[in-house]
Design an enzyme around this catalytic site. Structure first.
Site, short mmCIF file in Angstrom:
data_model
loop_
_atom_site.label_atom_id
_atom_site.label_comp_id
_atom_site.label_asym_id
_atom_site.label_seq_id
_atom_site.Cartn_x
_atom_site.Cartn_y
_atom_site.Cartn_z
N HIS A 253 0.82 -1.20 0.00
CA HIS A 253 0.00 0.00 0.00
C HIS A 253 0.86 1.26 0.00
CE1 HIS A 253 -2.99 2.78 2.20
NE2 HIS A 253 -3.50 2.54 0.99
N HIS A 295 -1.35 10.66 -2.82
CA HIS A 295 -2.60 10.16 -2.27
C HIS A 295 -3.58 11.28 -1.93
CE1 HIS A 295 -5.31 8.97 1.06
NE2 HIS A 295 -5.39 7.83 0.38
#
Length: 638
Positions: A253, A295
């Site tokens: 991730h 992100h």
């Protein structure tokens, strides 16, 4: 009276028989000792992800010649005794034979046996993607005879400049050695492949570079290798569904986000070295339309700057420090563009699970896809998003890209929306999935993989494994890779057994005396029968007392995790030499031995049988007389 002398034809033949028997007995006894100590790890479940589809190649070499369409590109290849033999005289000869046709998704499997090697480092391979004429570049799944070495198994490419690029290595649970059949397979889905050794996945890669027309092949290097039962089977296209008995696909991730600043190239490198199968990162555009790996909607948290990503130009974003917030050792790390990230993956290995972050126009999605195309990474990118429109645009512009739908909570009908959006994977929050695990089976039945996010503990991984989850997105990729290794060790606790002597299909004459040898793992007890009668490991089989024809050795082992069985069927053959050995070792009176050998030398088999019948229990012991007479009558009929 005829006296058998050492210089007579029969005398010389008998001398050879005795020598051969001595050598055979010594060899088989040694095999028994070695075999008893061999640790074998064999899975009981198949790694195939679906029921077998179209069988493209199925060859057992029973015709006695090279099959039609098989091209012996270089080296010595021949069919003999129902097997294909390939020979390479030196380590510099990568001899190959090509066959099959170009396939994107397939399983290639074969029984391989090293007959002889110049060194334990020599190898044989299954060719994954090889030009029909054998020219470079080509990709192979390699097995050394010393398979327990750290590089006993490999995925490797031979480049156009005849250099090796080894992308993945692993060790097998036991050494293939020489003289031992090993069932091997490789399952290929585009740029992904799994190396399967005796039924169990040994390693995987997602670094294949596929050609538009490469076929399958077999290779030999520095020895002689035989192949049998070669099959090529087409597979369903979704290689993301986890085979039973195989570990999770590990998805890092935002890279190794627990060990390095997220969404940076250094995080990507750490994740790659830590064993991640895929890197998961987020993409969104700068003010001037350049896709960047970030992100958040702002740069505030993960850089030394501030502001919305979409309000900053590419030059402004590239000037930011994206590492110092995480630790002083990362000062100067930059926010990578999508192009830079893909180039790093292409050059250094790895594949990308790319999340299209937030709302994107069709034109913005088109820009992302064009970057992927320009970096030649269409076969190594998987697109996911919470945004349904982004997935629709991606499918319209590039239907070949696999798609995953991210969900915080489960849809009422995950299968229906998967079909609507042409999904390869359904990617829910892991806790939501664990609350409703029954959705996994229908998704798999529909050909859709399940990737759970973002799960970071062993307890959660164990629960996800039990319900059949295919992949886990985690901040602790290296820990999950280690957990996978432990999972594989636990899975290999099932007992296994193999009869190493006499080998299945062996044809033995009366002069041989094999020892029953069994190789077993995770076993507390071992039982053996011969033709249904109790026998034992280490028992020497006296072929003088067995009838001609087929006989079966069966073994059963039991251990804490269950039982396993194996059988080996061998044939006792009738020959003049074997009959001569029977006569010489019969314990008959000298006069009877001389009388029988005279008839044998002159091939008077019917007269020999009649003579032995008359002398049974007199000059010839009764228990062996019946065997001699039966073999003589068999020869009389030939």
């Amino acid at each position: 009276m005829t006296v058998l002398s050492a210089s007579s034809p029969l005398g010389r033949a008998v001398t050879r028989l005795v020598t051969a028997r001595t050598r055979a007995a010594a060899t088989i006894a040694a095999l028994a000792v070695t075999g008893a100590a061999v640790a074998v790890a064999v899975a009981t479940s198949s790694p195939a992800t679906a029921e077998p589809g179209n069988v493209v190649v199925s060859e057992n070499f029973s015709s006695g010649s090279l099959p039609a369409g098989w091209n012996a590109v270089d080296g010595a290849w021949k069919v003999e005794n129902g097997r294909l033999y390939g020979t390479s005289a030196s380590s510099g000869e990568n001899n190959k034979i090509t066959f099959g046709r170009h396939l994107s998704d397939f399983r290639l499997e074969a029984t391989m046996r090293f007959e002889s090697v110049s060194a334990a480092t020599r190898w044989a391979s299954l060719g994954i993607d090889v030009p029909a004429d054998g020219a470079t570049p080509w990709w192979i799944a390699t097995m050394r005879s010393g398979t327990t070495a750290a590089n006993g198994l490999e995925f490797a490419q031979r480049t156009t400049v005849n250099a090796w690029v080894v992308t993945n290595t692993a060790s097998a649970p036991y050494a293939a050695g020489t003289g031992r059949d090993v069932r091997v397979a490789v399952e290929v889905h585009g740029n992904q492949a799994r190396w399967i050794f005796d039924g169990r996945e040994a390693m995987r890669t997602n670094s294949l570079q596929r050609s538009p027309n490469g076929v399958q092949a077999l290779f030999v290097n520095g020895g002689t290798v035989s192949y049998d039962d070669v099959t090529v089977t087409e597979l369903p296209p979704n290689g993301y569904i986890r085979p039973e008995g195989s570990p999770f696909t590990v998805i890092a991730h935002r890279g190794a986000s627990a060990a390095a600043p997220e969404n940076t190239l250094v995080a990507q490198e750490i994740a790659r070295k830590g064993g991640a199968d895929w890197i998961e990162n987020d993409v969104q555009p700068s003010k001037d339309g350049v896709p960047f790996i970030l992100h958040d909607g702002t740069v505030d948290r993960t850089t030394d700057g501030s502001g919305n990503v979409r309000d900053l130009t590419a030059a402004q974003i590239k000037a930011l420090d994206a590492g110092s917030w995480f630790g002083p050792q990362y000062v100067g790390e930059r926010v990578p563009t999508l192009s830079e990230q893909l180039a790093d993956l292409r050059n250094r290995g790895g594949s990308l699970l790319l999340e299209i972050k937030g709302k994107h126009t069709r034109a913005e999605v088109a820009t992302i896809i064009q970057v992927i195309r320009d970096e030649q990474m269409m076969g190594r990118v998987f697109v996911q998003s919470f945004e349904v429109d982004a997935l629709r645009y991606t499918y319209e512009l590039a239907p070949e890209l696999p798609l995953g739908l991210l969900r915080s909570s489960l849809d009422a009908d995950p299968v229906a929306i998967s079909r609507e959006l042409h999904l390869t994977a359904y990617n829910p929050d892991g806790n939501a999935l664990l609350a409703k695990p029954e959705v996994v089976a229908p998704l798999h039945a529909a050909g859709v993989a399940v990737m759970a996010w973002t799960m970071d503990s062993a307890g959660l991984w164990q629960r996800l494994e039990r319900i059949g989850t295919d992949a886990v997105i985690t901040n602790r990729a290296s820990e999950l890779a280690g957990w996978n290794s432990a999972f594989m060790q636990r899975a290999s606790a099932d007992p296994t057994v193999q009869i190493t002597s006499p080998v299945d299909g062996a044809r033995l004459d009366r002069a041989q005396s094999p020892v029953i040898a069994v190789a077993a793992t995770n076993a507390d007890t071992v039982t053996v029968t011969l033709d249904g009668n109790k026998s034992a490991v280490g028992r020497r089989l006296d072929l003088v007392k067995l009838t001609a024809g087929r006989h079966t050795v069966r073994t059963e082992v039991t251990g804490p995790e269950g039982t396993a069985t194996a059988t080996s069927t061998f044939t006792v053959t009738v020959s003049q030499a074997g009959l001569g050995y029977l006569i010489l070792t019969s314990g008959a009176e000298p006069a009877a031995i001389n009388a029988m050998t005279v008839k044998l030398v002159h091939a008077q088999y019917a007269e020999l049988a009649t003579y032995v019948d008359r002398q049974a229990g007199k000059l010839v012991p009764a228990e062996v007389a019946s065997v001699i007479a039966a073999d003589a009558r068999t020869l009389a009929l030939k």
